[in-house]
Scaffold this active site. Structure first.
Site, PDB file in Angstrom:
ATOM      1  N   ASN A  60       0.892  -1.041   0.087  1.00  0.00           N
ATOM      2  CA  ASN A  60      -0.160  -0.014   0.063  1.00  0.00           C
ATOM      3  C   ASN A  60       1.129   1.267   0.009  1.00  0.00           C
ATOM      4  O   ASN A  60       0.497   2.227  -0.525  1.00  0.00           O
ATOM      5  CB  ASN A  60      -0.933   0.176   1.247  1.00  0.00           C
ATOM      6  CG  ASN A  60      -1.721   1.327   1.349  1.00  0.00           C
ATOM      7  OD1 ASN A  60      -2.508   1.650   0.567  1.00  0.00           O
ATOM      8  ND2 ASN A  60      -1.414   2.105   2.328  1.00  0.00           N
ATOM      9  N   ASP A  85       2.133   6.327   0.249  1.00  0.00           N
ATOM     10  CA  ASP A  85       1.144   5.530  -0.515  1.00  0.00           C
ATOM     11  C   ASP A  85       1.711   5.354  -1.791  1.00  0.00           C
ATOM     12  O   ASP A  85       1.962   6.359  -2.654  1.00  0.00           O
ATOM     13  CB  ASP A  85      -0.247   6.137  -0.568  1.00  0.00           C
ATOM     14  CG  ASP A  85      -1.015   5.657   0.989  1.00  0.00           C
ATOM     15  OD1 ASP A  85      -0.360   6.445   1.979  1.00  0.00           O
ATOM     16  OD2 ASP A  85      -1.915   5.110   1.048  1.00  0.00           O
ATOM     17  N   ASP A 120      -0.686  -6.799   3.169  1.00  0.00           N
ATOM     18  CA  ASP A 120      -0.870  -5.771   4.370  1.00  0.00           C
ATOM     19  C   ASP A 120      -2.172  -4.803   3.447  1.00  0.00           C
ATOM     20  O   ASP A 120      -1.701  -4.399   2.378  1.00  0.00           O
ATOM     21  CB  ASP A 120       0.344  -5.127   4.565  1.00  0.00           C
ATOM     22  CG  ASP A 120       0.139  -3.952   5.804  1.00  0.00           C
ATOM     23  OD1 ASP A 120      -0.472  -4.484   6.895  1.00  0.00           O
ATOM     24  OD2 ASP A 120       0.518  -2.933   5.357  1.00  0.00           O
ATOM     25  N   GLU A 143      -5.280  -8.693   4.339  1.00  0.00           N
ATOM     26  CA  GLU A 143      -5.616  -7.956   5.585  1.00  0.00           C
ATOM     27  C   GLU A 143      -6.796  -7.079   5.151  1.00  0.00           C
ATOM     28  O   GLU A 143      -6.533  -5.956   4.273  1.00  0.00           O
ATOM     29  CB  GLU A 143      -4.924  -7.184   6.305  1.00  0.00           C
ATOM     30  CG  GLU A 143      -5.379  -6.528   7.671  1.00  0.00           C
ATOM     31  CD  GLU A 143      -4.311  -5.313   8.021  1.00  0.00           C
ATOM     32  OE1 GLU A 143      -4.562  -4.775   8.969  1.00  0.00           O
ATOM     33  OE2 GLU A 143      -3.517  -4.881   7.263  1.00  0.00           O
TER      34      GLU A 143
END
Ligand code: CA
Length: 524
Positions: free
Chosen positions: A127, A192, A222, A258
Protein backbone atom coordinates in the site's frame (compact mmCIF):
# COMPACT_ATOMS: atom_id res chain seq x y z
CA UNK A 1 18.52 21.12 -14.69
CA UNK A 2 18.32 17.56 -15.75
CA UNK A 3 17.34 14.87 -13.33
CA UNK A 4 19.80 12.01 -13.23
CA UNK A 5 17.77 9.37 -11.36
CA UNK A 6 17.91 5.95 -12.91
CA UNK A 7 15.00 4.34 -14.67
CA UNK A 8 14.25 0.64 -14.29
CA UNK A 9 17.25 -1.31 -15.52
CA UNK A 10 16.77 -3.73 -18.43
CA UNK A 11 18.19 -6.53 -16.24
CA UNK A 12 15.01 -6.34 -14.18
CA UNK A 13 13.03 -8.39 -16.70
CA UNK A 14 15.84 -10.90 -16.75
CA UNK A 15 15.71 -11.17 -12.98
CA UNK A 16 12.05 -12.19 -13.11
CA UNK A 17 12.90 -14.86 -15.67
CA UNK A 18 15.61 -16.15 -13.34
CA UNK A 19 13.19 -16.14 -10.43
CA UNK A 20 10.64 -18.05 -12.52
CA UNK A 21 13.27 -20.64 -13.38
CA UNK A 22 14.07 -20.93 -9.68
CA UNK A 23 10.40 -21.30 -8.81
CA UNK A 24 10.00 -24.09 -11.37
CA UNK A 25 13.22 -25.74 -10.16
CA UNK A 26 11.80 -25.97 -6.63
CA UNK A 27 9.62 -28.69 -8.14
CA UNK A 28 7.66 -29.26 -4.95
CA UNK A 29 4.43 -31.16 -4.92
CA UNK A 30 1.49 -28.77 -4.89
CA UNK A 31 1.16 -27.34 -1.44
CA UNK A 32 -1.89 -27.78 0.69
CA UNK A 33 -2.76 -24.25 1.72
CA UNK A 34 -5.00 -25.39 4.56
CA UNK A 35 -2.42 -24.96 7.26
CA UNK A 36 -1.93 -23.79 10.80
CA UNK A 37 0.06 -20.61 10.32
CA UNK A 38 2.03 -19.04 13.15
CA UNK A 39 2.51 -15.28 12.96
CA UNK A 40 6.01 -14.24 14.02
CA UNK A 41 7.16 -10.74 14.89
CA UNK A 42 10.85 -11.50 14.42
CA UNK A 43 11.90 -8.56 16.63
CA UNK A 44 10.22 -10.13 19.68
CA UNK A 45 10.51 -13.85 19.04
CA UNK A 46 14.05 -15.06 19.67
CA UNK A 47 17.43 -13.32 19.78
CA UNK A 48 20.36 -15.46 18.64
CA UNK A 49 23.26 -13.05 19.14
CA UNK A 50 22.48 -11.31 22.42
CA UNK A 51 21.85 -7.80 21.05
CA UNK A 52 18.32 -7.93 22.45
CA UNK A 53 16.61 -7.89 19.05
CA UNK A 54 15.07 -11.03 17.67
CA UNK A 55 16.50 -12.28 14.40
CA UNK A 56 16.14 -14.88 11.68
CA UNK A 57 18.68 -17.21 13.26
CA UNK A 58 16.58 -16.99 16.40
CA UNK A 59 13.50 -18.10 14.45
CA UNK A 60 15.49 -20.98 12.94
CA UNK A 61 16.59 -22.05 16.42
CA UNK A 62 12.93 -22.34 17.47
CA UNK A 63 11.69 -24.42 14.55
CA UNK A 64 11.67 -27.60 16.60
CA UNK A 65 9.59 -25.76 19.19
CA UNK A 66 7.12 -24.81 16.45
CA UNK A 67 7.08 -28.28 14.97
CA UNK A 68 6.35 -29.73 18.38
CA UNK A 69 3.51 -27.27 18.74
CA UNK A 70 2.19 -28.73 15.49
CA UNK A 71 2.10 -25.68 13.22
CA UNK A 72 3.10 -26.12 9.58
CA UNK A 73 3.25 -22.56 8.34
CA UNK A 74 4.93 -19.32 9.39
CA UNK A 75 3.89 -15.80 8.51
CA UNK A 76 6.86 -13.51 9.03
CA UNK A 77 5.96 -9.88 9.67
CA UNK A 78 8.15 -7.56 7.53
CA UNK A 79 11.83 -8.52 7.49
CA UNK A 80 13.08 -5.85 5.07
CA UNK A 81 15.26 -2.85 5.96
CA UNK A 82 13.19 -0.20 7.71
CA UNK A 83 13.58 2.84 9.95
CA UNK A 84 10.97 1.59 12.46
CA UNK A 85 11.01 -1.32 14.91
CA UNK A 86 7.86 -2.83 13.30
CA UNK A 87 9.22 -2.47 9.74
CA UNK A 88 5.91 -1.74 8.02
CA UNK A 89 7.67 1.11 6.17
CA UNK A 90 9.85 -0.84 3.80
CA UNK A 91 13.10 0.75 2.64
CA UNK A 92 14.13 -2.04 0.25
CA UNK A 93 11.85 -4.92 -0.79
CA UNK A 94 14.69 -7.20 -1.84
CA UNK A 95 16.87 -7.09 1.25
CA UNK A 96 16.82 -8.30 4.86
CA UNK A 97 17.05 -5.76 7.67
CA UNK A 98 20.58 -6.15 9.09
CA UNK A 99 19.12 -6.22 12.62
CA UNK A 100 17.34 -9.45 11.62
CA UNK A 101 20.31 -10.97 9.81
CA UNK A 102 21.37 -11.66 6.24
CA UNK A 103 19.94 -13.17 3.09
CA UNK A 104 22.02 -16.23 3.93
CA UNK A 105 20.24 -16.47 7.29
CA UNK A 106 16.93 -16.29 5.45
CA UNK A 107 17.92 -19.06 3.03
CA UNK A 108 18.97 -21.17 5.99
CA UNK A 109 15.62 -20.55 7.68
CA UNK A 110 13.76 -21.60 4.52
CA UNK A 111 15.91 -24.69 4.20
CA UNK A 112 15.28 -25.74 7.78
CA UNK A 113 11.56 -25.03 7.42
CA UNK A 114 11.51 -27.21 4.30
CA UNK A 115 12.95 -30.13 6.25
CA UNK A 116 10.06 -29.82 8.69
CA UNK A 117 7.27 -29.28 6.13
CA UNK A 118 6.79 -25.73 7.40
CA UNK A 119 5.85 -23.20 4.71
CA UNK A 120 6.81 -19.54 5.00
CA UNK A 121 4.84 -16.53 3.81
CA UNK A 122 6.11 -12.95 3.92
CA UNK A 123 4.30 -9.73 4.66
CA UNK A 124 3.75 -7.93 1.35
CA UNK A 125 3.47 -4.26 2.26
CA UNK A 126 2.64 -2.51 -0.99
CA UNK A 127 0.00 0.00 0.00
CA UNK A 128 2.96 2.21 0.81
CA UNK A 129 6.76 2.19 0.97
CA UNK A 130 9.02 3.72 3.57
CA UNK A 131 9.82 7.39 2.97
CA UNK A 132 13.48 6.38 2.71
CA UNK A 133 12.79 4.05 -0.22
CA UNK A 134 14.93 4.92 -3.27
CA UNK A 135 11.80 5.37 -5.44
CA UNK A 136 10.43 7.98 -3.08
CA UNK A 137 13.65 9.86 -2.41
CA UNK A 138 14.33 9.99 -6.18
CA UNK A 139 10.83 11.33 -6.85
CA UNK A 140 11.15 14.01 -4.14
CA UNK A 141 14.59 15.02 -5.36
CA UNK A 142 13.16 15.43 -8.85
CA UNK A 143 10.21 17.49 -7.62
CA UNK A 144 12.63 19.83 -5.86
CA UNK A 145 14.28 20.58 -9.20
CA UNK A 146 11.00 21.38 -10.94
CA UNK A 147 10.07 24.85 -9.79
CA UNK A 148 6.80 25.76 -11.51
CA UNK A 149 7.28 23.23 -14.30
CA UNK A 150 5.09 20.16 -14.61
CA UNK A 151 6.66 16.77 -13.83
CA UNK A 152 7.59 14.55 -16.74
CA UNK A 153 7.66 10.80 -16.28
CA UNK A 154 10.32 10.51 -18.97
CA UNK A 155 12.65 12.48 -16.74
CA UNK A 156 11.74 10.66 -13.54
CA UNK A 157 9.44 7.63 -13.70
CA UNK A 158 9.18 7.57 -9.92
CA UNK A 159 6.91 10.64 -9.79
CA UNK A 160 4.21 8.32 -11.03
CA UNK A 161 4.95 5.70 -8.33
CA UNK A 162 3.27 7.82 -5.65
CA UNK A 163 0.31 10.14 -5.47
CA UNK A 164 1.76 13.63 -5.70
CA UNK A 165 -0.39 16.73 -5.96
CA UNK A 166 0.10 20.45 -5.60
CA UNK A 167 -3.10 20.80 -3.68
CA UNK A 168 -3.23 19.97 0.02
CA UNK A 169 -5.62 17.17 0.96
CA UNK A 170 -6.39 15.31 4.17
CA UNK A 171 -4.02 12.37 4.57
CA UNK A 172 -1.29 14.11 2.56
CA UNK A 173 2.12 15.40 3.64
CA UNK A 174 4.20 18.20 2.10
CA UNK A 175 7.39 17.28 0.25
CA UNK A 176 9.97 19.38 2.05
CA UNK A 177 11.35 22.25 0.00
CA UNK A 178 8.50 22.15 -2.53
CA UNK A 179 4.84 23.07 -2.88
CA UNK A 180 4.03 19.39 -3.56
CA UNK A 181 2.15 16.98 -1.29
CA UNK A 182 2.09 13.18 -1.25
CA UNK A 183 -0.56 10.76 -0.06
CA UNK A 184 0.44 9.27 3.30
CA UNK A 185 -2.64 7.77 4.91
CA UNK A 186 -0.87 5.99 7.76
CA UNK A 187 1.97 8.39 8.53
CA UNK A 188 4.43 10.76 6.80
CA UNK A 189 7.07 8.00 6.73
CA UNK A 190 4.68 5.76 4.76
CA UNK A 191 4.01 7.37 1.34
CA UNK A 192 1.17 5.56 -0.46
CA UNK A 193 2.11 3.86 -3.70
CA UNK A 194 0.14 4.61 -6.87
CA UNK A 195 -1.23 1.12 -7.46
CA UNK A 196 -2.79 2.26 -10.73
CA UNK A 197 0.67 2.63 -12.26
CA UNK A 198 1.79 -0.18 -14.56
CA UNK A 199 5.37 0.44 -13.51
CA UNK A 200 4.48 -0.01 -9.83
CA UNK A 201 2.61 -3.23 -10.63
CA UNK A 202 5.57 -4.48 -12.56
CA UNK A 203 7.80 -3.77 -9.54
CA UNK A 204 5.39 -5.66 -7.26
CA UNK A 205 5.40 -8.60 -9.64
CA UNK A 206 9.21 -8.61 -9.59
CA UNK A 207 9.27 -8.49 -5.79
CA UNK A 208 6.88 -11.45 -5.53
CA UNK A 209 8.86 -13.40 -8.13
CA UNK A 210 12.10 -12.73 -6.28
CA UNK A 211 10.92 -14.15 -2.95
CA UNK A 212 8.97 -17.02 -4.50
CA UNK A 213 12.17 -17.88 -6.35
CA UNK A 214 13.96 -18.13 -3.01
CA UNK A 215 11.32 -20.57 -1.80
CA UNK A 216 8.65 -18.64 0.06
CA UNK A 217 5.12 -20.01 -0.37
CA UNK A 218 3.16 -16.81 -0.66
CA UNK A 219 2.33 -13.52 0.99
CA UNK A 220 0.18 -11.84 3.58
CA UNK A 221 -1.16 -8.73 1.84
CA UNK A 222 -1.03 -5.74 4.17
CA UNK A 223 -3.72 -3.03 4.36
CA UNK A 224 -5.78 -4.05 1.30
CA UNK A 225 -8.63 -1.79 2.41
CA UNK A 226 -6.36 1.24 2.13
CA UNK A 227 -5.05 0.63 -1.41
CA UNK A 228 -7.63 3.20 -2.44
CA UNK A 229 -9.04 4.33 0.88
CA UNK A 230 -12.84 4.20 0.81
CA UNK A 231 -13.01 2.70 -2.71
CA UNK A 232 -13.95 -0.95 -2.40
CA UNK A 233 -14.22 -1.69 -6.12
CA UNK A 234 -10.76 -0.28 -6.80
CA UNK A 235 -9.29 -2.31 -3.93
CA UNK A 236 -10.97 -5.46 -5.22
CA UNK A 237 -9.41 -4.86 -8.63
CA UNK A 238 -5.93 -4.64 -7.06
CA UNK A 239 -6.50 -7.84 -5.09
CA UNK A 240 -7.69 -9.61 -8.25
CA UNK A 241 -4.55 -8.50 -10.00
CA UNK A 242 -2.36 -9.64 -7.10
CA UNK A 243 -4.01 -13.06 -6.99
CA UNK A 244 -3.77 -13.53 -10.75
CA UNK A 245 -0.16 -12.37 -10.79
CA UNK A 246 1.00 -14.57 -7.93
CA UNK A 247 -0.77 -17.59 -9.45
CA UNK A 248 0.99 -16.95 -12.77
CA UNK A 249 4.30 -16.94 -10.93
CA UNK A 250 3.60 -20.02 -8.79
CA UNK A 251 0.38 -21.89 -9.29
CA UNK A 252 -0.12 -22.93 -5.66
CA UNK A 253 1.21 -19.78 -4.02
CA UNK A 254 -0.87 -18.67 -1.05
CA UNK A 255 -2.23 -15.16 -0.54
CA UNK A 256 -4.07 -13.94 2.53
CA UNK A 257 -5.22 -10.34 2.68
CA UNK A 258 -5.84 -8.00 5.56
CA UNK A 259 -9.25 -6.42 5.05
CA UNK A 260 -10.09 -5.06 8.47
CA UNK A 261 -13.78 -4.63 7.92
CA UNK A 262 -17.33 -5.90 8.43
CA UNK A 263 -18.77 -9.26 7.39
CA UNK A 264 -20.51 -7.76 4.35
CA UNK A 265 -17.33 -6.06 3.21
CA UNK A 266 -15.13 -9.12 3.73
CA UNK A 267 -17.67 -11.08 1.67
CA UNK A 268 -17.47 -8.49 -1.11
CA UNK A 269 -13.68 -8.54 -1.12
CA UNK A 270 -13.81 -12.30 -1.75
CA UNK A 271 -15.27 -11.43 -5.15
CA UNK A 272 -11.70 -10.45 -6.07
CA UNK A 273 -10.91 -14.16 -6.24
CA UNK A 274 -8.28 -13.83 -3.52
CA UNK A 275 -7.75 -17.15 -1.73
CA UNK A 276 -7.94 -15.93 1.85
CA UNK A 277 -8.97 -12.90 3.85
CA UNK A 278 -8.44 -12.70 7.60
CA UNK A 279 -11.77 -13.42 9.21
CA UNK A 280 -12.10 -10.22 11.25
CA UNK A 281 -15.84 -10.85 11.74
CA UNK A 282 -14.83 -13.79 14.00
CA UNK A 283 -11.51 -12.63 15.45
CA UNK A 284 -10.26 -9.60 17.38
CA UNK A 285 -11.92 -7.92 20.36
CA UNK A 286 -15.19 -7.32 18.53
CA UNK A 287 -15.46 -10.59 16.61
CA UNK A 288 -17.97 -13.37 17.00
CA UNK A 289 -15.73 -15.68 19.05
CA UNK A 290 -15.12 -13.30 21.93
CA UNK A 291 -18.75 -12.11 21.82
CA UNK A 292 -19.96 -15.68 22.24
CA UNK A 293 -17.49 -16.34 25.06
CA UNK A 294 -18.67 -13.18 26.80
CA UNK A 295 -22.21 -14.50 26.42
CA UNK A 296 -21.25 -17.94 27.80
CA UNK A 297 -24.25 -19.60 29.44
CA UNK A 298 -26.75 -17.70 27.29
CA UNK A 299 -28.34 -20.28 24.97
CA UNK A 300 -29.29 -17.82 22.24
CA UNK A 301 -25.74 -16.48 22.07
CA UNK A 302 -24.10 -19.90 22.26
CA UNK A 303 -26.17 -21.45 19.50
CA UNK A 304 -25.63 -18.42 17.27
CA UNK A 305 -21.97 -19.42 16.86
CA UNK A 306 -22.76 -22.45 14.71
CA UNK A 307 -25.28 -20.55 12.60
CA UNK A 308 -22.80 -17.71 12.13
CA UNK A 309 -20.18 -20.18 10.89
CA UNK A 310 -22.68 -21.62 8.43
CA UNK A 311 -23.73 -18.19 7.22
CA UNK A 312 -20.12 -17.05 6.72
CA UNK A 313 -19.14 -20.21 4.86
CA UNK A 314 -22.06 -19.84 2.48
CA UNK A 315 -21.48 -16.14 1.89
CA UNK A 316 -17.71 -16.39 1.32
CA UNK A 317 -18.18 -19.47 -0.86
CA UNK A 318 -20.80 -17.64 -2.90
CA UNK A 319 -18.31 -14.83 -3.55
CA UNK A 320 -15.32 -17.10 -4.26
CA UNK A 321 -15.88 -20.86 -4.75
CA UNK A 322 -12.15 -21.48 -4.08
CA UNK A 323 -11.92 -19.45 -0.91
CA UNK A 324 -10.05 -20.70 2.15
CA UNK A 325 -11.16 -19.04 5.36
CA UNK A 326 -8.42 -17.45 7.49
CA UNK A 327 -9.65 -17.45 11.08
CA UNK A 328 -7.55 -15.88 13.85
CA UNK A 329 -8.01 -14.60 17.39
CA UNK A 330 -5.28 -11.98 17.74
CA UNK A 331 -2.55 -10.38 15.69
CA UNK A 332 0.03 -7.62 16.07
CA UNK A 333 -2.60 -4.87 15.68
CA UNK A 334 -5.11 -6.03 18.29
CA UNK A 335 -5.13 -6.94 21.97
CA UNK A 336 -4.28 -10.52 22.83
CA UNK A 337 -7.19 -12.92 23.32
CA UNK A 338 -6.18 -14.15 26.81
CA UNK A 339 -6.71 -10.60 28.06
CA UNK A 340 -10.21 -10.47 26.58
CA UNK A 341 -10.93 -13.74 28.40
CA UNK A 342 -10.04 -11.99 31.68
CA UNK A 343 -7.13 -14.31 32.35
CA UNK A 344 -9.59 -17.23 32.70
CA UNK A 345 -7.79 -20.41 31.60
CA UNK A 346 -10.87 -22.37 30.52
CA UNK A 347 -12.25 -19.48 28.44
CA UNK A 348 -8.82 -18.86 26.89
CA UNK A 349 -8.62 -22.52 25.91
CA UNK A 350 -12.12 -22.57 24.47
CA UNK A 351 -11.39 -19.43 22.43
CA UNK A 352 -8.42 -21.31 21.00
CA UNK A 353 -10.66 -24.25 20.15
CA UNK A 354 -13.27 -22.02 18.51
CA UNK A 355 -10.53 -20.56 16.31
CA UNK A 356 -8.67 -23.74 15.45
CA UNK A 357 -11.82 -25.80 14.86
CA UNK A 358 -12.90 -23.33 12.18
CA UNK A 359 -12.31 -24.40 8.59
CA UNK A 360 -9.57 -22.94 6.45
CA UNK A 361 -6.05 -21.80 7.18
CA UNK A 362 -6.03 -21.02 10.87
CA UNK A 363 -3.68 -18.35 12.19
CA UNK A 364 -2.05 -18.26 15.59
CA UNK A 365 -0.18 -15.19 16.89
CA UNK A 366 3.11 -16.00 18.65
CA UNK A 367 2.56 -16.31 22.39
CA UNK A 368 -1.14 -17.12 22.00
CA UNK A 369 -0.25 -20.76 22.67
CA UNK A 370 0.92 -19.83 26.17
CA UNK A 371 -1.91 -17.37 26.83
CA UNK A 372 0.24 -14.25 26.80
CA UNK A 373 -1.69 -11.03 27.39
CA UNK A 374 -0.90 -7.67 25.81
CA UNK A 375 -2.99 -4.65 24.96
CA UNK A 376 -2.86 -0.85 24.89
CA UNK A 377 -0.35 0.76 22.54
CA UNK A 378 0.91 -1.29 19.58
CA UNK A 379 4.33 -2.19 21.04
CA UNK A 380 2.57 -3.73 24.06
CA UNK A 381 0.74 -6.11 21.70
CA UNK A 382 4.15 -7.15 20.34
CA UNK A 383 5.97 -8.01 23.57
CA UNK A 384 8.86 -10.49 23.77
CA UNK A 385 7.88 -14.14 23.55
CA UNK A 386 7.84 -15.30 27.17
CA UNK A 387 10.15 -18.30 26.95
CA UNK A 388 11.05 -18.53 30.64
CA UNK A 389 10.90 -16.52 33.87
CA UNK A 390 14.66 -15.82 33.80
CA UNK A 391 14.09 -14.15 30.42
CA UNK A 392 17.14 -15.80 28.90
CA UNK A 393 17.41 -18.47 26.17
CA UNK A 394 16.94 -15.98 23.40
CA UNK A 395 14.40 -13.75 25.12
CA UNK A 396 14.41 -10.35 23.39
CA UNK A 397 14.23 -6.84 24.81
CA UNK A 398 10.76 -5.28 24.58
CA UNK A 399 10.18 -2.98 21.59
CA UNK A 400 10.26 0.79 22.31
CA UNK A 401 7.36 1.95 24.52
CA UNK A 402 6.16 -1.60 25.14
CA UNK A 403 4.52 -1.90 28.55
CA UNK A 404 4.97 -5.41 29.90
CA UNK A 405 2.28 -6.80 32.19
CA UNK A 406 3.44 -7.25 35.80
CA UNK A 407 2.99 -10.95 35.26
CA UNK A 408 1.44 -13.25 32.70
CA UNK A 409 -1.64 -15.17 33.88
CA UNK A 410 -0.39 -18.60 32.83
CA UNK A 411 3.39 -18.25 33.09
CA UNK A 412 6.08 -18.86 30.54
CA UNK A 413 6.56 -21.69 28.06
CA UNK A 414 9.14 -23.27 30.37
CA UNK A 415 6.61 -23.35 33.22
CA UNK A 416 3.84 -24.75 31.03
CA UNK A 417 5.57 -27.35 28.93
CA UNK A 418 5.40 -30.22 31.46
CA UNK A 419 1.98 -29.28 32.86
CA UNK A 420 -0.67 -31.40 31.14
CA UNK A 421 -3.36 -28.84 31.96
CA UNK A 422 -1.48 -25.82 30.63
CA UNK A 423 -2.65 -23.58 27.83
CA UNK A 424 0.41 -24.73 25.87
CA UNK A 425 -0.44 -28.43 26.08
CA UNK A 426 -4.07 -27.70 25.30
CA UNK A 427 -2.95 -25.95 22.10
CA UNK A 428 -0.72 -28.88 21.17
CA UNK A 429 -3.63 -31.26 21.56
CA UNK A 430 -5.96 -28.93 19.68
CA UNK A 431 -3.59 -28.48 16.73
CA UNK A 432 -3.00 -32.25 16.62
CA UNK A 433 -6.77 -32.80 16.36
CA UNK A 434 -7.05 -30.22 13.60
CA UNK A 435 -4.20 -31.79 11.64
CA UNK A 436 -5.51 -35.34 12.13
CA UNK A 437 -9.08 -34.77 10.95
CA UNK A 438 -9.20 -33.26 7.45
CA UNK A 439 -12.91 -32.45 7.74
CA UNK A 440 -12.06 -30.12 10.66
CA UNK A 441 -9.75 -27.97 8.54
CA UNK A 442 -11.32 -28.44 5.10
CA UNK A 443 -15.02 -29.01 5.78
CA UNK A 444 -18.04 -27.04 4.63
CA UNK A 445 -19.94 -25.98 7.72
CA UNK A 446 -23.56 -26.32 8.77
CA UNK A 447 -25.17 -25.89 12.17
CA UNK A 448 -26.19 -29.31 13.54
CA UNK A 449 -29.71 -28.30 14.54
CA UNK A 450 -30.53 -31.36 16.68
CA UNK A 451 -27.48 -30.79 18.89
CA UNK A 452 -27.09 -27.01 18.58
CA UNK A 453 -29.25 -26.28 21.58
CA UNK A 454 -29.01 -25.04 25.16
CA UNK A 455 -25.42 -24.10 25.89
CA UNK A 456 -23.99 -26.40 23.25
CA UNK A 457 -22.80 -25.00 19.96
CA UNK A 458 -22.81 -27.86 17.45
CA UNK A 459 -21.87 -27.87 13.80
CA UNK A 460 -21.18 -30.48 11.17
CA UNK A 461 -18.33 -30.27 8.71
CA UNK A 462 -18.30 -32.13 5.43
CA UNK A 463 -15.39 -32.54 3.07
CA UNK A 464 -15.97 -34.97 0.23
CA UNK A 465 -16.78 -38.31 1.82
CA UNK A 466 -15.53 -37.19 5.20
CA UNK A 467 -17.45 -35.49 7.93
CA UNK A 468 -17.28 -34.65 11.60
CA UNK A 469 -19.45 -32.99 14.21
CA UNK A 470 -18.00 -30.45 16.64
CA UNK A 471 -19.67 -29.81 20.00
CA UNK A 472 -18.68 -26.93 22.27
CA UNK A 473 -20.06 -26.38 25.74
CA UNK A 474 -19.91 -22.60 25.95
CA UNK A 475 -20.94 -22.19 29.54
CA UNK A 476 -19.53 -22.27 33.06
CA UNK A 477 -21.75 -25.29 33.89
CA UNK A 478 -21.44 -28.90 32.81
CA UNK A 479 -24.03 -29.92 30.24
CA UNK A 480 -25.19 -33.01 28.41
CA UNK A 481 -25.88 -33.80 24.79
CA UNK A 482 -28.27 -36.58 23.79
CA UNK A 483 -26.61 -38.63 21.05
CA UNK A 484 -29.34 -41.28 20.77
CA UNK A 485 -29.99 -40.25 17.17
CA UNK A 486 -26.23 -40.46 16.46
CA UNK A 487 -25.67 -44.20 16.88
CA UNK A 488 -23.34 -44.29 13.90
CA UNK A 489 -21.04 -41.70 15.40
CA UNK A 490 -18.18 -42.09 17.87
CA UNK A 491 -16.41 -39.69 20.18
CA UNK A 492 -13.09 -39.12 18.38
CA UNK A 493 -11.51 -36.22 20.24
CA UNK A 494 -12.03 -34.55 23.59
CA UNK A 495 -10.71 -31.22 24.75
CA UNK A 496 -11.32 -30.66 28.40
CA UNK A 497 -10.70 -27.07 29.48
CA UNK A 498 -10.73 -27.34 33.28
CA UNK A 499 -9.62 -30.86 34.14
CA UNK A 500 -12.91 -32.81 34.28
CA UNK A 501 -13.13 -35.52 31.64
CA UNK A 502 -15.64 -35.62 28.80
CA UNK A 503 -17.62 -38.85 29.14
CA UNK A 504 -19.96 -40.81 26.93
CA UNK A 505 -22.37 -42.97 28.93
CA UNK A 506 -24.71 -44.81 26.58
CA UNK A 507 -26.05 -42.03 24.36
CA UNK A 508 -25.38 -39.28 26.89
CA UNK A 509 -22.35 -37.12 26.25
CA UNK A 510 -21.34 -35.10 29.30
CA UNK A 511 -19.43 -31.96 28.51
CA UNK A 512 -17.77 -30.19 31.46
CA UNK A 513 -17.60 -26.37 31.41
CA UNK A 514 -15.97 -24.97 28.26
CA UNK A 515 -15.24 -28.46 26.91
CA UNK A 516 -15.03 -29.30 23.23
CA UNK A 517 -15.58 -32.65 21.52
CA UNK A 518 -15.38 -33.96 17.98
CA UNK A 519 -17.50 -36.87 16.72
CA UNK A 520 -16.55 -38.97 13.70
CA UNK A 521 -18.59 -41.62 11.90
CA UNK A 522 -18.01 -44.92 13.73
CA UNK A 523 -15.89 -47.44 11.82
CA UNK A 524 -18.67 -49.92 10.87
CA1 CA B 1 19.71 -10.33 17.61
Amino acid sequence: MEFTGETAAPEEALKTEQALTQIRALGESPQDNYRVWYEIFVYSFCDSDGDGIGDLKGVTSKLDYLRQLGINGIWLMPIHPSTTYHKYNVGDYRAIDPAYGSLEDFRELLGECGKRDIRVILDLVVNHTGSDHAWFTAACEYLRTLGDAEPNMQDCPYVDYYNFTREFRTGYTQVSGTDWYYESRFSPDMPDLNLGSDAVRSEIREIMAYWLGLGVSGFRVDAAKEFYSGQTDANIEVLSWLQQTVTELKEDAYLVAEVWDSFDQVTRYYESGITSIFDYPFGDSTGKIIKVIRGAGNAATVTSFATALEKADRAYLGANPDYIDAPFLSNHDVGRIAGFCGGDAAKTKLAGAMNLLMSGSAFLYYGEEIGMTGSGNDPSKRAPMYWNPQRDSGTTQPPPECVLPESYPFGSYEEQRFDDDSIYNYYRQLIAIRQAIPAVSHGRVAAEAALNTGCVSAFRKTWGEESCIVLLNISPEATQADLSAYGNWALAASLSAEGSPITLDGATLTLPPYAAAVLLPAKN
